[in-house]
Design an enzyme around this catalytic site. Structure first.
Site, PDB file in Angstrom:
ATOM      1  N   CYS A  84       0.820  -1.226   0.000  1.00 43.43           N
ATOM      2  CA  CYS A  84       0.000   0.000   0.000  1.00 43.43           C
ATOM      3  C   CYS A  84       0.851   1.272   0.000  1.00 43.43           C
ATOM      4  O   CYS A  84       0.492   2.258  -0.669  1.00 43.43           O
ATOM      5  CB  CYS A  84      -0.958  -0.012   1.185  1.00 43.43           C
ATOM      6  SG  CYS A  84      -0.273  -0.699   2.689  1.00 43.43           S
ATOM      7  N   HIS A 109      -2.366   6.476   4.271  1.00 45.42           N
ATOM      8  CA  HIS A 109      -0.914   6.515   4.470  1.00 45.42           C
ATOM      9  C   HIS A 109      -0.375   7.853   3.930  1.00 45.42           C
ATOM     10  O   HIS A 109      -0.652   8.229   2.783  1.00 45.42           O
ATOM     11  CB  HIS A 109      -0.233   5.375   3.705  1.00 45.42           C
ATOM     12  CG  HIS A 109      -0.446   4.014   4.297  1.00 45.42           C
ATOM     13  ND1 HIS A 109      -1.134   3.781   5.466  1.00 45.42           N
ATOM     14  CD2 HIS A 109      -0.015   2.786   3.869  1.00 45.42           C
ATOM     15  CE1 HIS A 109      -1.127   2.475   5.726  1.00 45.42           C
ATOM     16  NE2 HIS A 109      -0.470   1.854   4.776  1.00 45.42           N
TER      17      HIS A 109
HETATM   18  N1  LIG Z   1      -4.919  -3.677   5.147  1.00 47.11           N
HETATM   19  C1  LIG Z   1      -4.267  -3.057   4.163  1.00 47.11           C
HETATM   20  O1  LIG Z   1      -4.231  -1.809   4.089  1.00 47.11           O
HETATM   21  C2  LIG Z   1      -3.548  -3.833   3.124  1.00 47.11           C
HETATM   22  C3  LIG Z   1      -3.442  -5.237   3.153  1.00 47.11           C
HETATM   23  N2  LIG Z   1      -2.774  -5.915   2.155  1.00 47.11           N
HETATM   24  C4  LIG Z   1      -2.650  -7.359   2.147  1.00 47.11           C
HETATM   25  O2  LIG Z   1      -3.962  -7.929   1.903  1.00 47.11           O
HETATM   26  C5  LIG Z   1      -4.121  -9.153   2.615  1.00 47.11           C
HETATM   27  C6  LIG Z   1      -5.285  -9.052   3.566  1.00 47.11           C
HETATM   28  O3  LIG Z   1      -5.020  -8.040   4.534  1.00 47.11           O
HETATM   29  P1  LIG Z   1      -6.093  -7.643   5.650  1.00 47.11           P
HETATM   30  O4  LIG Z   1      -7.443  -7.616   5.041  1.00 47.11           O
HETATM   31  O5  LIG Z   1      -5.546  -6.436   6.264  1.00 47.11           O
HETATM   32  O6  LIG Z   1      -5.992  -8.923   6.644  1.00 47.11           O
HETATM   33  P2  LIG Z   1      -7.068  -9.436   7.714  1.00 47.11           P
HETATM   34  O7  LIG Z   1      -6.260 -10.105   8.759  1.00 47.11           O
HETATM   35  O8  LIG Z   1      -7.999  -8.357   8.092  1.00 47.11           O
HETATM   36  O9  LIG Z   1      -7.901 -10.572   6.881  1.00 47.11           O
HETATM   37  C7  LIG Z   1      -7.331 -11.803   6.521  1.00 47.11           C
HETATM   38  C8  LIG Z   1      -8.323 -12.668   5.753  1.00 47.11           C
HETATM   39  O10 LIG Z   1      -7.676 -13.938   5.473  1.00 47.11           O
HETATM   40  C9  LIG Z   1      -8.534 -15.000   5.936  1.00 47.11           C
HETATM   41  N3  LIG Z   1      -7.748 -16.150   6.395  1.00 47.11           N
HETATM   42  C10 LIG Z   1      -6.903 -16.210   7.450  1.00 47.11           C
HETATM   43  N4  LIG Z   1      -6.401 -17.472   7.566  1.00 47.11           N
HETATM   44  C11 LIG Z   1      -6.953 -18.213   6.585  1.00 47.11           C
HETATM   45  C12 LIG Z   1      -6.853 -19.576   6.185  1.00 47.11           C
HETATM   46  N5  LIG Z   1      -6.075 -20.447   6.841  1.00 47.11           N
HETATM   47  N6  LIG Z   1      -7.555 -19.987   5.105  1.00 47.11           N
HETATM   48  C13 LIG Z   1      -8.362 -19.128   4.427  1.00 47.11           C
HETATM   49  N7  LIG Z   1      -8.512 -17.820   4.774  1.00 47.11           N
HETATM   50  C14 LIG Z   1      -7.816 -17.371   5.820  1.00 47.11           C
HETATM   51  C15 LIG Z   1      -9.323 -14.400   7.080  1.00 47.11           C
HETATM   52  O11 LIG Z   1     -10.510 -15.159   7.300  1.00 47.11           O
HETATM   53  P3  LIG Z   1     -11.181 -15.344   8.790  1.00 47.11           P
HETATM   54  O12 LIG Z   1     -11.948 -14.067   9.049  1.00 47.11           O
HETATM   55  O13 LIG Z   1     -12.061 -16.517   8.608  1.00 47.11           O
HETATM   56  O14 LIG Z   1     -10.058 -15.546   9.750  1.00 47.11           O
HETATM   57  C16 LIG Z   1      -9.608 -12.997   6.526  1.00 47.11           C
HETATM   58  O15 LIG Z   1     -10.696 -13.056   5.644  1.00 47.11           O
HETATM   59  C17 LIG Z   1      -2.800  -9.409   3.340  1.00 47.11           C
HETATM   60  O16 LIG Z   1      -2.012 -10.274   2.568  1.00 47.11           O
HETATM   61  C18 LIG Z   1      -2.200  -8.021   3.473  1.00 47.11           C
HETATM   62  O17 LIG Z   1      -0.826  -8.073   3.603  1.00 47.11           O
HETATM   63  C19 LIG Z   1      -2.264  -5.216   1.097  1.00 47.11           C
HETATM   64  C20 LIG Z   1      -2.339  -3.856   1.018  1.00 47.11           C
HETATM   65  C21 LIG Z   1      -2.956  -3.075   2.033  1.00 47.11           C
HETATM   66  N1  LIG Z   2       2.296  -3.544   5.522  1.00 47.90           N
HETATM   67  C1  LIG Z   2       1.222  -2.639   5.172  1.00 47.90           C
HETATM   68  C2  LIG Z   2       0.017  -3.408   4.709  1.00 47.90           C
HETATM   69  C3  LIG Z   2       0.341  -4.684   4.021  1.00 47.90           C
HETATM   70  O1  LIG Z   2      -0.323  -5.644   4.255  1.00 47.90           O
HETATM   71  O2  LIG Z   2       1.352  -4.707   3.171  1.00 47.90           O
HETATM   72  P1  LIG Z   2       1.722  -5.902   2.181  1.00 47.90           P
HETATM   73  O3  LIG Z   2       0.540  -6.105   1.271  1.00 47.90           O
HETATM   74  O4  LIG Z   2       2.919  -5.432   1.440  1.00 47.90           O
HETATM   75  O5  LIG Z   2       2.028  -7.130   2.989  1.00 47.90           O
HETATM   76  C4  LIG Z   2       0.894  -1.804   6.382  1.00 47.90           C
HETATM   77  O6  LIG Z   2       1.096  -2.339   7.454  1.00 47.90           O
HETATM   78  O7  LIG Z   2       0.437  -0.671   6.306  1.00 47.90           O
END
Ligand SMILES: NC(=O)C1=CN([C@@H]2O[C@H](COP(=O)(O)OP(=O)(O)OC[C@H]3O[C@@H](n4cnc5c(N)ncnc54)[C@H](OP(=O)(O)O)[C@@H]3O)[C@@H](O)[C@H]2O)C=CC1
Ligand SMILES: N[C@@H](CC(=O)OP(=O)(O)O)C(=O)O
Length: 397
Positions: free
Chosen positions: A174, A286
């Site tokens: 991000c 951010h």
């Molecule tokens: N938040 C942000 O600003 C950004 C995040 N990202 C990336 O996007 C992705 C998601 O981030 P974020 O939404 O913040 O994370 P969250 O922790 O909020 O959500 C994670 C998701 O993954 C699911 N999950 C966890 N374990 C498993 C499993 N064993 N099998 C299947 N599903 C699973 C969870 O389901 P359950 O609810 O059932 O546990 C939930 O839906 C990450 O890889 C993160 O690095 C990238 C850019 C920005």
């Molecule tokens: N690391 C970023 C969010 C994130 O999940 O990054 P990435 O998709 O590169 O793992 C933050 O904490 O603000």
């Protein structure tokens, strides 16, 4: 849907409704996908996936909903599935907001099942055959997909055969996403960049839910986000670099040659990038302080930089992607903007905000960027990437 839809959707009124699935649908990014896709002009949410903790429940019982609008009625009662390909088999596109601890194996299984995966997770960003796309900057990197499909053969066919529909496209970290958009605008206008210093102030929603404990982040700044600085420094080179093509001897021993594409990682114009990352007590958005030195001398003035940023348009916008912002970069003239609380929801968080463009006494110019980490920094980027893929015929409706 939002901002830009009214200006561009009419160009593609005949686009059929396209079934899509969401992996990690209950998470921070997954919830943003639900909000954006539930009013999308082409994409229709058909299947939701999350962990076994959520599977089997109706979405409204599985999710801890943290959005400011209610759960869309079209998904509230949908069952949540395990993240296996079978229930997703009719989806033309699968968006992934999976935790990176599990995204690697799950996304690879979906690709092998001939599904087109658009992922937010970091797992495949460094893969030499996977495009790392910020849709307002380098959608041309989709051209590596046929090579990815040749490398990952279809496991169900008898004779070795390339995948025909399955692939993985990733979007960037991000913080990388926010900063790379103005940097790409500057490269387009003034030629290669030579050095970059980037200091981030990152929102807590970037760490997912529940994220950073309140006792760590209230009344405080945490000057460390694991792996973040390396990601910004490395991803910038892959995204701003082009794709080169080389003739090499084919691996089948026939003596024939084949063309192989490679990401050039900015090798012809070496770019040095230094990032420092901090977590701050802001919920979404951010902020990044950036100093730039250009390769060409004399460098552009701050006024020329402001004009180039304001004039920047993306290919996603000219193609008519319904989720692309009308204004890719909003340049603020006020001395105290951009600010996360005031500017993060402008254009539904699909563009970026730049302000305080001024002379830098060490490099050439410096400025401040604000981007919405859960919108253009995550779900919105994946959605625009998929829109571009449809408009370029990489995915068939
Ligand atoms: N938040 C942000 O600003 C950004 C995040 N990202 C990336 O996007 C992705 C998601 O981030 P974020 O939404 O913040 O994370 P969250 O922790 O909020 O959500 C994670 C998701 O993954 C699911 N999950 C966890 N374990 C498993 C499993 N064993 N099998 C299947 N599903 C699973 C969870 O389901 P359950 O609810 O059932 O546990 C939930 O839906 C990450 O890889 C993160 O690095 C990238 C850019 C920005
Ligand atoms: N690391 C970023 C969010 C994130 O999940 O990054 P990435 O998709 O590169 O793992 C933050 O904490 O603000």
């Amino acid at each position: 849907m939002s901002h830009s839809a009214s200006s561009s959707v009419h160009l593609h009124r005949d686009m059929p409704q396209i079934p899509v699935g969401i992996l990690g649908a209950t998470g921070t990014v997954g919830q943003r996908f639900i909000v954006l896709l539930s009013s999308h002009p082409w994409f229709v949410i058909q299947v939701l996936g999350a962990s076994s903790r959520s599977a089997g429940k109706p979405y409204k019982d599985a999710v801890r909903w943290k959005q400011t609008t209610p759960i869309p009625s079209s998904v509230a009662s949908m069952p949540v599935h395990d993240c296996v390909p079978e229930p997703f088999k009719d989806c033309k596109v699968v968006f992934s907001g999976l935790d990176s601890d599990v995204a690697g194996d799950i996304e690879a299984a979906f690709r092998a099942a001939e599904l087109a995966v658009f992922s937010n997770a970091k797992n495949y960003r460094r893969d030499p055959n996977v495009p790392l796309i910020v849709p307002l900057v380098n959608p041309n990197h989709l051209s590596i997909i046929p090579q990815q499909q040749r490398v990952h053969l279809n496991p169900t066919s008898r004779a070795p055969q390339p995948l025909s529909r399955g692939f993985i496209v990733t979007n960037a970290n991000c913080s990388t996403t926010g900063v790379i958009i103005p940097l790409a605008a500057l490269e387009r206008a003034f030629g290669p960049l030579e050095s970059l210093m980037i200091t981030t102030m990152q929102a807590i929603s970037g760490a997912g839910y529940p994220g950073v404990p309140s006792l760590d982040i209230l009344d405080n700044i945490v000057p460390y986000i694991s792996g973040e600085e390396e990601k910004i420094e490395w991803e910038t080179l892959k995204i701003l670099g082009g794709i080169t093509e080389e003739e090499i001897e084919a691996a089948d021993g026939s003596g024939k040659t084949e063309k192989v594409k490679k990401f050039d990682m900015h090798t012809n114009s070496p770019l040095r990038v230094s990032a420092q990352c901090n977590r701050v007590p802001v919920i979404d958005g951010h902020t990044e302080c950036v100093s730039v030195r250009f390769a060409r001398r004399p460098p552009p003035s701050p006024q020329q930089v402001r004009e180039a940023l304001a004039a920047f348009t993306s290919e996603a916008q000219t193609l008519g992607c319904p989720s692309a912002p009308t204004k890719t970069i909003v340049v603020h003239e006020e001395p105290d903007r951009p600010q996360p609380r005031l500017d993060r929801y402008h254009q539904d968080g699909a563009g970026v905000n730049v302000g305080r463009v001024r002379q830098c006494p060490v490099f050439d110019v410096k400025f401040v960027v604000l981007s919405n980490n859960v919108s253009i920094g995550a779900a919105t980027s994946s959605i625009i990437n998929a829109e571009v893929a449809f408009l370029k015929g990489v995915v068939q409706a």
